[in-house]
Design a protein around this motif. Structure first.
Motif, PDB file in Angstrom:
ATOM      1  N   ILE A 120       0.865  -1.189   0.000  1.00  0.00           N
ATOM      2  CA  ILE A 120       0.000   0.000   0.000  1.00  0.00           C
ATOM      3  C   ILE A 120       0.896   1.232   0.000  1.00  0.00           C
ATOM      4  O   ILE A 120       1.687   1.445   0.923  1.00  0.00           O
ATOM      5  CB  ILE A 120      -0.956   0.029   1.221  1.00  0.00           C
ATOM      6  N   ASP A 121       0.785   1.990  -1.081  1.00  0.00           N
ATOM      7  CA  ASP A 121       1.603   3.189  -1.243  1.00  0.00           C
ATOM      8  C   ASP A 121       0.904   4.342  -0.525  1.00  0.00           C
ATOM      9  O   ASP A 121      -0.141   4.813  -0.965  1.00  0.00           O
ATOM     10  CB  ASP A 121       1.753   3.478  -2.747  1.00  0.00           C
ATOM     11  N   MET A 122       1.477   4.765   0.607  1.00  0.00           N
ATOM     12  CA  MET A 122       0.843   5.827   1.403  1.00  0.00           C
ATOM     13  C   MET A 122       1.559   7.169   1.249  1.00  0.00           C
ATOM     14  O   MET A 122       1.354   8.079   2.037  1.00  0.00           O
ATOM     15  CB  MET A 122       0.801   5.420   2.885  1.00  0.00           C
ATOM     16  N   ASP A 123       2.405   7.266   0.243  1.00  0.00           N
ATOM     17  CA  ASP A 123       3.106   8.531   0.017  1.00  0.00           C
ATOM     18  C   ASP A 123       2.524   9.196  -1.230  1.00  0.00           C
ATOM     19  O   ASP A 123       2.513   8.585  -2.311  1.00  0.00           O
ATOM     20  CB  ASP A 123       4.610   8.251  -0.170  1.00  0.00           C
ATOM     21  N   SER A 124       2.072  10.426  -1.078  1.00  0.00           N
ATOM     22  CA  SER A 124       1.416  11.111  -2.208  1.00  0.00           C
ATOM     23  C   SER A 124       2.354  11.273  -3.406  1.00  0.00           C
ATOM     24  O   SER A 124       1.900  11.518  -4.521  1.00  0.00           O
ATOM     25  CB  SER A 124       0.891  12.475  -1.772  1.00  0.00           C
ATOM     26  N   GLN A 125       3.658  11.098  -3.177  1.00  0.00           N
ATOM     27  CA  GLN A 125       4.581  11.189  -4.323  1.00  0.00           C
ATOM     28  C   GLN A 125       4.513   9.952  -5.215  1.00  0.00           C
ATOM     29  O   GLN A 125       5.057   9.942  -6.315  1.00  0.00           O
ATOM     30  CB  GLN A 125       6.003  11.359  -3.823  1.00  0.00           C
ATOM     31  N   ALA A 126       3.853   8.901  -4.722  1.00  0.00           N
ATOM     32  CA  ALA A 126       3.578   7.692  -5.514  1.00  0.00           C
ATOM     33  C   ALA A 126       4.826   7.041  -6.097  1.00  0.00           C
ATOM     34  O   ALA A 126       4.785   6.443  -7.178  1.00  0.00           O
ATOM     35  CB  ALA A 126       2.561   8.004  -6.626  1.00  0.00           C
ATOM     36  N   HIS A 145      -1.885   8.462  -4.833  1.00  0.00           N
ATOM     37  CA  HIS A 145      -2.248   9.557  -5.730  1.00  0.00           C
ATOM     38  C   HIS A 145      -1.907  10.854  -5.023  1.00  0.00           C
ATOM     39  O   HIS A 145      -1.918  10.906  -3.781  1.00  0.00           O
ATOM     40  CB  HIS A 145      -3.745   9.467  -6.052  1.00  0.00           C
ATOM     41  N   MET A 146      -1.651  11.875  -5.792  1.00  0.00           N
ATOM     42  CA  MET A 146      -1.304  13.194  -5.235  1.00  0.00           C
ATOM     43  C   MET A 146      -2.298  13.682  -4.180  1.00  0.00           C
ATOM     44  O   MET A 146      -1.940  14.378  -3.255  1.00  0.00           O
ATOM     45  CB  MET A 146      -1.288  14.216  -6.365  1.00  0.00           C
ATOM     46  N   ASP A 147      -3.577  13.301  -4.364  1.00  0.00           N
ATOM     47  CA  ASP A 147      -4.602  13.834  -3.457  1.00  0.00           C
ATOM     48  C   ASP A 147      -4.426  13.345  -2.014  1.00  0.00           C
ATOM     49  O   ASP A 147      -5.047  13.866  -1.092  1.00  0.00           O
ATOM     50  CB  ASP A 147      -6.012  13.520  -3.969  1.00  0.00           C
ATOM     51  N   LEU A 148      -3.558  12.349  -1.818  1.00  0.00           N
ATOM     52  CA  LEU A 148      -3.320  11.851  -0.451  1.00  0.00           C
ATOM     53  C   LEU A 148      -2.805  12.957   0.475  1.00  0.00           C
ATOM     54  O   LEU A 148      -3.049  12.922   1.681  1.00  0.00           O
ATOM     55  CB  LEU A 148      -2.267  10.740  -0.486  1.00  0.00           C
ATOM     56  N   SER A 149      -2.104  13.926  -0.094  1.00  0.00           N
ATOM     57  CA  SER A 149      -1.574  14.998   0.761  1.00  0.00           C
ATOM     58  C   SER A 149      -2.719  15.773   1.417  1.00  0.00           C
ATOM     59  O   SER A 149      -2.541  16.358   2.484  1.00  0.00           O
ATOM     60  CB  SER A 149      -0.659  15.923  -0.038  1.00  0.00           C
ATOM     61  N   GLY A 150      -3.909  15.741   0.808  1.00  0.00           N
ATOM     62  CA  GLY A 150      -5.080  16.407   1.389  1.00  0.00           C
ATOM     63  C   GLY A 150      -5.503  15.793   2.710  1.00  0.00           C
ATOM     64  O   GLY A 150      -6.134  16.451   3.541  1.00  0.00           O
ATOM     65  N   VAL A 151      -5.152  14.512   2.909  1.00  0.00           N
ATOM     66  CA  VAL A 151      -5.501  13.824   4.155  1.00  0.00           C
ATOM     67  C   VAL A 151      -4.882  14.563   5.348  1.00  0.00           C
ATOM     68  O   VAL A 151      -5.491  14.688   6.404  1.00  0.00           O
ATOM     69  CB  VAL A 151      -4.988  12.360   4.124  1.00  0.00           C
ATOM     70  N   GLU A 152      -3.662  15.055   5.141  1.00  0.00           N
ATOM     71  CA  GLU A 152      -2.959  15.747   6.228  1.00  0.00           C
ATOM     72  C   GLU A 152      -3.775  16.936   6.718  1.00  0.00           C
ATOM     73  O   GLU A 152      -3.825  17.226   7.898  1.00  0.00           O
ATOM     74  CB  GLU A 152      -1.574  16.234   5.753  1.00  0.00           C
ATOM     75  N   VAL A 153      -4.416  17.630   5.781  1.00  0.00           N
ATOM     76  CA  VAL A 153      -5.202  18.805   6.154  1.00  0.00           C
ATOM     77  C   VAL A 153      -6.555  18.369   6.698  1.00  0.00           C
ATOM     78  O   VAL A 153      -6.970  18.760   7.782  1.00  0.00           O
ATOM     79  CB  VAL A 153      -5.420  19.709   4.911  1.00  0.00           C
TER      80      VAL A 153
END
Ligand code: ADP
Ligand code: MG
Length: 265
Positions: A46-52, A96-104
């Protein structure tokens, strides 16, 4: 953590974590996963880094409608995001890039620690995979802490460099906190994999220090620095595919063997 019936689930979830960037987390996640899959283990990455980067290294195209994000906020089932990773026994949930939105979005929410654990409930129940590896981002944000709360074990890749030990003590401290506050009291620090090793005085000194401080944790195989590793992602290949008989390929296969011995299989 136990499943709902109170039994220990068989699937092991392992976070590959170090809050420092560039230490070989993604490289280790991809190559250890692939080496175990080649040995017949059913593995999910499971890739949990938004940089993929893990998805890219395996040559997996990332599509916007297949992100982990909606699974973390309970909108889709995590199991529905699993895709074959074009290698036998290996599956992936790409990032996916949108994972960074999780932080917010999740920082303020009550579920920011448990979102990943909750999302994996069905996966643990199904017991289909032997190992699930979480490739984590280089920060101690929501994604990283949710991974630490969701996993059974943590493997820390460490570069043989000055200040590496400070980074290690930081993640060990966060793990202690997670254990103590009861979110994941069974969290185990499984081991340390030394990466980008070159036979210098400094690298050998760092190894000696880690062996002194944490004598049983270090994998015996150190991953050598190799330009073949650095170039393999651009071909969408694991190191075993890119340079099968090179030193780094042999090292990752030896690490997989050690991993299996440490897990008694
Ligand atoms: N053993 C190695 N030899 C040479 N380069 C490496 C090795 N391991 C990783 N790299 C390279 O170092 C960089 C950082 O590695 P990566 O696995 O992406 O680290 P992280 O996920 O911790 O940020 C990448 O460009 C990767 O290709
Ligand atoms: Mg990475």
């Amino acid at each position: 953590m136990q499943d709902e019936s109170g039994r220990m689930p068989r699937v092991k979830v392992i976070a590959i974590a170090n809050q420092k960037g560039g230490v070989g987390k993604t490289t280790t996640t991809v190559n250890l996963s692939a080496a175990l899959a080649a040995r017949g283990k059913r593995v999910l990455l499971i890739d949990m880094d938004s940089q993929a980067n893990a998805s890219g290294t395996l040559g997996i195209e990332v599509e916007s409608d297949q992100s982990l994000y909606p699974a973390l906020i309970g909108e889709v089932l995590l199991e529905d995001l699993i895709r074959p990773a074009r290698r036998r026994n290996l599956s992936i949930i790409p990032a996916h890039m949108d994972l960074s939105g999780v932080e917010v979005e999740l920082t303020q929410s009550d579920s920011h620690l448990t979102c990943m654990y909750d999302a994996m409930a069905g996966l643990r129940r199904s017991n289909y995979f032997d190992y699930v590896f979480l490739d984590t981002p280089p920060s101690l944000g929501v994604l990283m802490t949710s991974a630490l709360c969701a996993c059974d074990e943590v493997i820390t890749p460490m570069q043989c460099e000055f200040l590496s030990l400070e980074g290690l003590s930081k993640i060990l401290y966060v793990m202690d906190q997670i254990r103590e506050n009861g979110v994941n009291s069974r969290l185990k620090h499984e081991g340390i994999i030394m990466t980008m090793y070159n036979n210098t005085k400094l690298a050998n000194e760092v190894i000696r220090q880690v062996q002194t401080v944490l004598p049983d944790k270090m994998y015996k195989t150190w991953i050598p620095r190799s330009v073949r590793v650095a170039e393999s992602p651009s071909f969408g290949r694991t190191i075993m595919e890119h340079d099968p008989f090179g030193t780094a390929s042999l090292a990752y296969q030896a690490v997989a063997k050690e991993f299996m011995a440490r897990h008694r299989n």
